[in-house]
Design a protein around this motif. Sequence first.
Motif, PDB file in Angstrom:
ATOM      1  N   PRO A 190       0.823  -1.215   0.000  1.00  0.00           N
ATOM      2  CA  PRO A 190       0.000   0.000   0.000  1.00  0.00           C
ATOM      3  C   PRO A 190       0.854   1.261   0.000  1.00  0.00           C
ATOM      4  O   PRO A 190       2.077   1.225   0.190  1.00  0.00           O
ATOM      5  N   GLN A 191       0.201   2.403  -0.237  1.00  0.00           N
ATOM      6  CA  GLN A 191       0.809   3.736  -0.219  1.00  0.00           C
ATOM      7  C   GLN A 191       1.839   3.928  -1.322  1.00  0.00           C
ATOM      8  O   GLN A 191       2.761   4.734  -1.187  1.00  0.00           O
ATOM      9  N   GLU A 192       1.706   3.196  -2.409  1.00  0.00           N
ATOM     10  CA  GLU A 192       2.592   3.406  -3.549  1.00  0.00           C
ATOM     11  C   GLU A 192       1.918   4.211  -4.654  1.00  0.00           C
ATOM     12  O   GLU A 192       2.551   4.499  -5.663  1.00  0.00           O
ATOM     13  N   GLY A 193       0.652   4.571  -4.460  1.00  0.00           N
ATOM     14  CA  GLY A 193      -0.021   5.438  -5.408  1.00  0.00           C
ATOM     15  C   GLY A 193      -0.763   4.724  -6.511  1.00  0.00           C
ATOM     16  O   GLY A 193      -1.044   5.324  -7.551  1.00  0.00           O
ATOM     17  N   LYS A 194      -1.132   3.457  -6.316  1.00  0.00           N
ATOM     18  CA  LYS A 194      -1.845   2.741  -7.382  1.00  0.00           C
ATOM     19  C   LYS A 194      -3.255   3.299  -7.587  1.00  0.00           C
ATOM     20  O   LYS A 194      -3.745   3.369  -8.717  1.00  0.00           O
ATOM     21  N   THR A 195      -3.926   3.721  -6.504  1.00  0.00           N
ATOM     22  CA  THR A 195      -5.257   4.315  -6.659  1.00  0.00           C
ATOM     23  C   THR A 195      -5.163   5.670  -7.348  1.00  0.00           C
ATOM     24  O   THR A 195      -6.009   6.019  -8.188  1.00  0.00           O
ATOM     25  N   PHE A 196      -4.130   6.449  -7.015  1.00  0.00           N
ATOM     26  CA  PHE A 196      -3.905   7.719  -7.705  1.00  0.00           C
ATOM     27  C   PHE A 196      -3.670   7.493  -9.199  1.00  0.00           C
ATOM     28  O   PHE A 196      -4.226   8.213 -10.045  1.00  0.00           O
ATOM     29  N   VAL A 197      -2.869   6.494  -9.529  1.00  0.00           N
ATOM     30  CA  VAL A 197      -2.603   6.184 -10.938  1.00  0.00           C
ATOM     31  C   VAL A 197      -3.871   5.698 -11.628  1.00  0.00           C
ATOM     32  O   VAL A 197      -4.181   6.098 -12.754  1.00  0.00           O
ATOM     33  N   SER A 198      -4.640   4.837 -10.952  1.00  0.00           N
ATOM     34  CA  SER A 198      -5.868   4.303 -11.552  1.00  0.00           C
ATOM     35  C   SER A 198      -6.856   5.417 -11.867  1.00  0.00           C
ATOM     36  O   SER A 198      -7.409   5.493 -12.975  1.00  0.00           O
ATOM     37  N   ALA A 199      -7.102   6.298 -10.888  1.00  0.00           N
ATOM     38  CA  ALA A 199      -8.089   7.360 -11.067  1.00  0.00           C
ATOM     39  C   ALA A 199      -7.663   8.331 -12.159  1.00  0.00           C
ATOM     40  O   ALA A 199      -8.464   8.698 -13.040  1.00  0.00           O
ATOM     41  N   ASN A 200      -6.427   8.765 -12.130  1.00  0.00           N
ATOM     42  CA  ASN A 200      -5.966   9.743 -13.112  1.00  0.00           C
ATOM     43  C   ASN A 200      -5.785   9.124 -14.486  1.00  0.00           C
ATOM     44  O   ASN A 200      -5.980   9.806 -15.504  1.00  0.00           O
ATOM     45  N   LEU A 201      -5.400   7.866 -14.544  1.00  0.00           N
ATOM     46  CA  LEU A 201      -5.268   7.207 -15.838  1.00  0.00           C
ATOM     47  C   LEU A 201      -6.639   7.030 -16.492  1.00  0.00           C
ATOM     48  O   LEU A 201      -6.802   7.218 -17.707  1.00  0.00           O
ATOM     49  N   ALA A 202      -7.649   6.706 -15.686  1.00  0.00           N
ATOM     50  CA  ALA A 202      -9.006   6.591 -16.220  1.00  0.00           C
ATOM     51  C   ALA A 202      -9.504   7.943 -16.714  1.00  0.00           C
ATOM     52  O   ALA A 202     -10.141   8.046 -17.783  1.00  0.00           O
ATOM     53  N   ALA A 203      -9.191   9.019 -15.960  1.00  0.00           N
ATOM     54  CA  ALA A 203      -9.588  10.361 -16.398  1.00  0.00           C
ATOM     55  C   ALA A 203      -8.868  10.760 -17.679  1.00  0.00           C
ATOM     56  O   ALA A 203      -9.445  11.423 -18.552  1.00  0.00           O
ATOM     57  N   THR A 204      -7.629  10.333 -17.818  1.00  0.00           N
ATOM     58  CA  THR A 204      -6.864  10.642 -19.033  1.00  0.00           C
ATOM     59  C   THR A 204      -7.471   9.968 -20.257  1.00  0.00           C
ATOM     60  O   THR A 204      -7.603  10.583 -21.329  1.00  0.00           O
ATOM     61  N   PHE A 205      -7.865   8.711 -20.108  1.00  0.00           N
ATOM     62  CA  PHE A 205      -8.518   8.018 -21.228  1.00  0.00           C
ATOM     63  C   PHE A 205      -9.873   8.648 -21.532  1.00  0.00           C
ATOM     64  O   PHE A 205     -10.276   8.751 -22.701  1.00  0.00           O
ATOM     65  N   ALA A 206     -10.579   9.096 -20.479  1.00  0.00           N
ATOM     66  CA  ALA A 206     -11.890   9.714 -20.698  1.00  0.00           C
ATOM     67  C   ALA A 206     -11.758  11.034 -21.447  1.00  0.00           C
ATOM     68  O   ALA A 206     -12.614  11.392 -22.263  1.00  0.00           O
ATOM     69  N   LEU A 207     -10.684  11.778 -21.198  1.00  0.00           N
ATOM     70  CA  LEU A 207     -10.466  13.051 -21.890  1.00  0.00           C
ATOM     71  C   LEU A 207     -10.127  12.857 -23.364  1.00  0.00           C
ATOM     72  O   LEU A 207     -10.197  13.815 -24.141  1.00  0.00           O
ATOM     73  N   SER A 208      -9.741  11.642 -23.739  1.00  0.00           N
ATOM     74  CA  SER A 208      -9.416  11.384 -25.150  1.00  0.00           C
ATOM     75  C   SER A 208     -10.656  11.044 -25.976  1.00  0.00           C
ATOM     76  O   SER A 208     -10.544  10.687 -27.150  1.00  0.00           O
ATOM     77  N   GLY A 209     -11.819  11.154 -25.347  1.00  0.00           N
ATOM     78  CA  GLY A 209     -13.067  10.896 -26.076  1.00  0.00           C
ATOM     79  C   GLY A 209     -13.546   9.465 -26.007  1.00  0.00           C
ATOM     80  O   GLY A 209     -14.450   9.083 -26.755  1.00  0.00           O
TER      81      GLY A 209
END
Length: 381
Positions: A190-209
């Motif tokens: 834990p505390q390695e930032g996997k949830t941060f990566v998951s949330a922001n990576l999903a938002a990045t794909f969503a911004l691509s349409g």
Amino acid sequence: MIESLKRLQTNLYIQRKDLKGKEEDLNSKIGKIPVQEHQYRVIARQQKVKEELYLYLLQKREETAISLSATVPNARVIDLAKTSKMPVSPKRSLTYSAAILLGLLIPFFIIYTNSLLDTKIKSRFDLEGKTKIPFIGDIPTSTSPFEIMNSNSRTSSAEALRIIRSNLEFMVNKDNENQAKLFFVTSSFPQEGKTFVSANLAATFALSGKKVLLIGMDIRSPRLDKYFTIPNKGLTNYLSTNGIDINDLIIKQKGYDDFYVLPAGIIPPNPAELLMGKKVEELLELLKSEYDYIIVDTAPIGLVADTLLIAKYADCFIYVFRANFLGKRMLNIPNSLYKEKKLPNICLLLNDTDSTKGYGYGYGYKIKTNKSWYEKFIKSS
């Protein structure tokens, strides 16, 4: 005659008065004679003592001179001492050579000791030669770790996520374009930032349409509620209860056209048994036909076996390492998983790196810092 006698008498009075004055002066001088005699005796006595002392010292000097002249010296000077312009010691050339040698050795010793004692993974260069797992990029330290990136984000972390999004496209090449691509995100601890990566990576794909679904499948310790406003019901409620429509549990995020989140739900007493059921496979097959990308936030693989139970459903596994958090020996965990092929299509992502060195494959914004030359030299080494 009478007048003459009177004048004579007056002269005699005057002479008698002068004689009495002289008598008094003589009497006073006579009275001082004992004192003067005493002072004279004292001076004479001191003179006699000093004279005797002088004669004694003079006698000793003569005796010493006679004794020295009668003694034959044991040594004699053959050649007079010669002086040189350069000092015999310390030798300037030797001192300068030693100083230059120490000036070169000490910094290298410090750098070597620092690299020997520092076993943390700091950048992607620490991964080179230690793993065969593909590296898709690194994410610099974020100034707002609980803020999800949006279309206006121009930070170094946002640009890094866009690069990682492009690299992930090369990791997954599916023939069936009508099904979603499943990216599972995990880490060692834990505390390695996997949830941060998951949330922001999903938002990045969503911004691509694209239509994107983020699933919280870390049902032992869900953390998606730190990034989104989501209800308590979610995946675990669907898996443990019959007759629930999964679409009722999926939340659409504001500010995005096609960004949806499926929360983890209530923490169950039997998380492993829930993930082993056939309902997970049926759910993923159903969701794959409705979305373009599915990002799954899974449990840390170094602590529990939950992620291994669902690993077979993933198209790509994103293994998150946090910089300056784990030692280089922890690479044995993903290396063994890669060698045993327990995680399909695994790739490494380094989180929370130093933003002053850029990120990804040599591209990125660099922040200027006022560091001294030796700090930059040591850090670059």
